[in-house]
Design an enzyme around this catalytic site. Structure first.
Site, PDB file in Angstrom:
ATOM      1  N   THR A 278      -2.475  10.400  -0.629  1.00 42.87           N
ATOM      2  CA  THR A 278      -2.910  10.431  -1.746  1.00 42.87           C
ATOM      3  C   THR A 278      -4.121  11.283  -2.452  1.00 42.87           C
ATOM      4  O   THR A 278      -3.850  11.870  -3.522  1.00 42.87           O
ATOM      5  CB  THR A 278      -3.043   8.902  -2.417  1.00 42.87           C
ATOM      6  OG1 THR A 278      -2.193   8.174  -1.839  1.00 42.87           O
ATOM      7  CG2 THR A 278      -3.046   8.769  -3.705  1.00 42.87           C
TER       8      THR A 278
ATOM      9  N   TYR B 240      -3.243   4.864  12.011  1.00 40.94           N
ATOM     10  CA  TYR B 240      -2.254   4.979  11.103  1.00 40.94           C
ATOM     11  C   TYR B 240      -1.048   5.209  11.187  1.00 40.94           C
ATOM     12  O   TYR B 240      -0.476   6.236  11.938  1.00 40.94           O
ATOM     13  CB  TYR B 240      -3.021   6.437  10.232  1.00 40.94           C
ATOM     14  CG  TYR B 240      -2.710   6.771   8.716  1.00 40.94           C
ATOM     15  CD1 TYR B 240      -1.442   6.332   8.354  1.00 40.94           C
ATOM     16  CD2 TYR B 240      -3.364   7.514   8.007  1.00 40.94           C
ATOM     17  CE1 TYR B 240      -0.838   6.510   7.080  1.00 40.94           C
ATOM     18  CE2 TYR B 240      -2.899   8.038   6.899  1.00 40.94           C
ATOM     19  CZ  TYR B 240      -1.647   7.406   6.286  1.00 40.94           C
ATOM     20  OH  TYR B 240      -1.522   7.719   5.050  1.00 40.94           O
TER      21      TYR B 240
ATOM     22  N   LYS C 206      -3.271   0.609   9.897  1.00 44.10           N
ATOM     23  CA  LYS C 206      -2.566   0.860   8.431  1.00 44.10           C
ATOM     24  C   LYS C 206      -1.531   1.182   8.643  1.00 44.10           C
ATOM     25  O   LYS C 206      -0.888   2.185   9.154  1.00 44.10           O
ATOM     26  CB  LYS C 206      -3.321   2.151   7.489  1.00 44.10           C
ATOM     27  CG  LYS C 206      -2.635   2.708   6.254  1.00 44.10           C
ATOM     28  CD  LYS C 206      -3.736   3.601   5.769  1.00 44.10           C
ATOM     29  CE  LYS C 206      -3.074   4.692   4.605  1.00 44.10           C
ATOM     30  NZ  LYS C 206      -1.830   4.553   4.430  1.00 44.10           N
TER      31      LYS C 206
ATOM     32  N   THR D  21       2.006   2.075   7.215  1.00 42.50           N
ATOM     33  CA  THR D  21       2.749   2.796   6.247  1.00 42.50           C
ATOM     34  C   THR D  21       4.200   3.024   6.629  1.00 42.50           C
ATOM     35  O   THR D  21       4.661   4.227   6.914  1.00 42.50           O
ATOM     36  CB  THR D  21       2.113   4.260   5.611  1.00 42.50           C
ATOM     37  OG1 THR D  21       0.713   3.963   5.450  1.00 42.50           O
ATOM     38  CG2 THR D  21       2.922   4.700   4.374  1.00 42.50           C
TER      39      THR D  21
ATOM     40  N   ASP E  71       3.522   0.247  -1.130  1.00 44.36           N
ATOM     41  CA  ASP E  71       3.415  -0.714  -2.393  1.00 44.36           C
ATOM     42  C   ASP E  71       4.637  -1.361  -2.744  1.00 44.36           C
ATOM     43  O   ASP E  71       4.379  -2.555  -3.413  1.00 44.36           O
ATOM     44  CB  ASP E  71       2.685   0.243  -3.521  1.00 44.36           C
ATOM     45  CG  ASP E  71       1.860   1.124  -2.890  1.00 44.36           C
ATOM     46  OD1 ASP E  71       1.338   1.333  -2.011  1.00 44.36           O
ATOM     47  OD2 ASP E  71       1.189   1.843  -4.079  1.00 44.36           O
TER      48      ASP E  71
ATOM     49  N   SER F 189      -1.310   3.851  -3.280  1.00 51.11           N
ATOM     50  CA  SER F 189      -1.501   5.196  -3.904  1.00 51.11           C
ATOM     51  C   SER F 189      -1.390   4.571  -5.464  1.00 51.11           C
ATOM     52  O   SER F 189      -1.994   5.039  -6.395  1.00 51.11           O
ATOM     53  CB  SER F 189      -0.442   6.183  -3.880  1.00 51.11           C
ATOM     54  OG  SER F 189       0.804   5.644  -3.752  1.00 51.11           O
TER      55      SER F 189
END
Ligand code: NAY
Length: 291
Positions: free
Chosen positions: A47, A135, A163, A165, A189, A206
């Protein structure tokens, strides 16, 4: 080991009209997010366009965020790039700024072996006195941490979490169950509420830049057992995320921030600016969903 809790805004990097980092806008954005109740910030992630910044800019941005946040928020920073030395230099700098953890994408572009990724993270963990977060972002890095590799990585006490994602909520649920002492951040999100339901305590996102309040509301409602109401707020979030995915997420977030009164400039080239049709569609969707 620190347990992270709440929402962590993956900050955009504000630029001024000349294309330099705009520290005034950094300060306004950080202050607004803190007022909205975020627990902290994730600096220099995707981001933050970190791979379009120089190493000096990455350091400068982190310093500006730390100064703006003071003791009111936890700062996490992505130090990843292609090489171990590069990441170590940024991790040492981050330690001096008092960050609560560094994270790193797996080194990219070259197809490294899993052995090399494992050594990369242990070198990083040994390099500075600061916890390290893995990550997991298979869609962009083409690396999925799982099974025995993950076991080896998480056996290192300084690697304190992931993290995540990824849309793989099955994997996330299993990891939370297997490693209750570690930290798991949901990094998508649009599945924030679903991640809370499988036990996640924290998110890095983000779109928190433009709607932190909605994520805080989702979390509050979830904790009160009001899942139907939480799902309604998640639906508003997802209408905006869906529009952002159509026009380009980071460019779109900067347009909405401008509409909200914090001008963060444009994403760096090769990102293009939104055209008038894209802008009108995005801003109309944002307004219709309460932004
Ligand atoms: C980062 O490094 O800044 C992040 O990973 C933040 C999390 C975002 N992930 C990516 C790849 O952009 O907020 C998400 C994401 O933009 C959002 O869920 C839309 O898919």
């Amino acid at each position: 080991m620190k347990k992270f809790d709440g929402i962590y805004t993956a900050l955009v990097t504000p630029f001024d009209q000349k294309g330099s980092i705009n520290s005034g806008a950094v300060q306004r954005l950080v202050e607004r997010n803190i007022k909205q109740g975020v627990s902290g910030f994730y600096v220099c992630g995707s981001t933050g366009e970190s791979y379009l910044l120089t190493k000096e800019e990455r350091k400068y941005l982190l310093e500006a965020v730390c100064e703006a946040a003071g003791n009111d928020a936890d700062i996490l920073v992505n130090v990843g790039m292609f090489s171990t030395d590069y990441a170590i230099e940024l991790a040492k700098h981050a330690e001096k700024q008092g960050v609560k953890a560094v994270s790193s994408v797996p080194p990219f572009y070259f197809p490294f072996t899993m052995e090399e990724y494992v050594e990369y993270y242990s070198d990083l963990a040994d390099s500075a006195d600061v916890p390290v977060l893995l990550y997991n972002i298979p869609a962009m890095s083409s690396v999925t941490f799982a099974g025995d590799d993950l076991k080896r990585l998480l056996a290192n006490e300084k690697i304190t979490g992931i993290k995540h994602t990824s849309y793989d909520l099955f994997q996330l649920q299993q990891l939370i169950h297997q490693y209750p002492e570690k930290n798991f951040f949901i990094g998508h999100d649009e599945i924030f509420l679903s991640a809370l339901a499988v036990g996640a305590h924290a998110g890095i996102g983000s779109t928190y830049n433009i709607m932190a309040g909605k994520f805080i509301k989702i979390r509050e409602l979830f904790m009160q057992g009001k899942t139907k109401e939480a799902a309604e707020v998640q639906n508003e979030v997802n209408n905006v995320v869906s529009a952002l995915c159509r026009v380009g997420i980071f460019k779109g977030i900067k347009e909405i921030l401008k509409m909200q009164g914090i001008d963060c400039g444009y994403c760096r080239k090769p990102f293009k600016k939104l055209d008038d049709t894209q802008r009108a569609f995005l801003l109309e969707t944002a307004e219709r969903n309460g932004l």
